[in-house]
Design an enzyme around this catalytic site. Structure first.
Site, short mmCIF file in Angstrom:
data_model
loop_
_atom_site.label_atom_id
_atom_site.label_comp_id
_atom_site.label_asym_id
_atom_site.label_seq_id
_atom_site.Cartn_x
_atom_site.Cartn_y
_atom_site.Cartn_z
N CYS A 235 17.28 44.21 -5.64
CA CYS A 235 17.86 45.36 -6.35
C CYS A 235 18.05 46.54 -5.38
CB CYS A 235 16.93 45.75 -7.51
SG CYS A 235 17.26 47.35 -8.25
N CYS B 70 16.54 49.85 -6.38
CA CYS B 70 15.07 49.76 -6.30
C CYS B 70 14.59 49.99 -4.87
CB CYS B 70 14.58 48.39 -6.78
SG CYS B 70 15.02 47.98 -8.47
#
Length: 106
Positions: A30, A33
């Site tokens: 991600c 993230c």
């Protein structure tokens, strides 16, 4: 340094903890993230002794995101006294996260 939470440690380190605890649900694949990771580390250092701030990799720990109906990452779950007090989804500025944390530290 940010704490590493897991499904196995979630009860003892988050739900049984009286301190404000911030859990960053993330995954290695991600992009947002990964971009948030330095901010999470900075906050963990800044709030050391006042709050527990850490990360939980959803790929290695699928139970916790399921239990809290996490639909997108990054998701930040803020607990106090073992109770979910706030949830923030998506990329955030450091100031935005600090404001959420400070509001719950009172």
């Amino acid at each position: 340094m940010a704490y590493e939470f897991s499904d196995a440690s979630f009860q003892s380190k988050v739900l049984d903890n009286e301190k404000l605890t911030v859990v960053d649900l993330w995954a290695e694949w991600c992009g947002p993230c990964v971009a948030m990771s330095p901010i999470v580390e900075e906050l963990a250092t800044e709030y050391e002794g006042k709050a527990v701030i850490g990360k939980l990799n959803i790929d290695h720990n699928p139970e916790t995101p399921t239990n809290y109906n996490v639909r997108g990452i990054p998701t930040f779950l803020l607990f106090k006294g073992g109770e979910l007090k706030d949830r923030v989804v998506g990329m955030q500025s450091k100031q935005s996260l600090k404001a959420k944390i400070d509001a719950l530290l009172v």
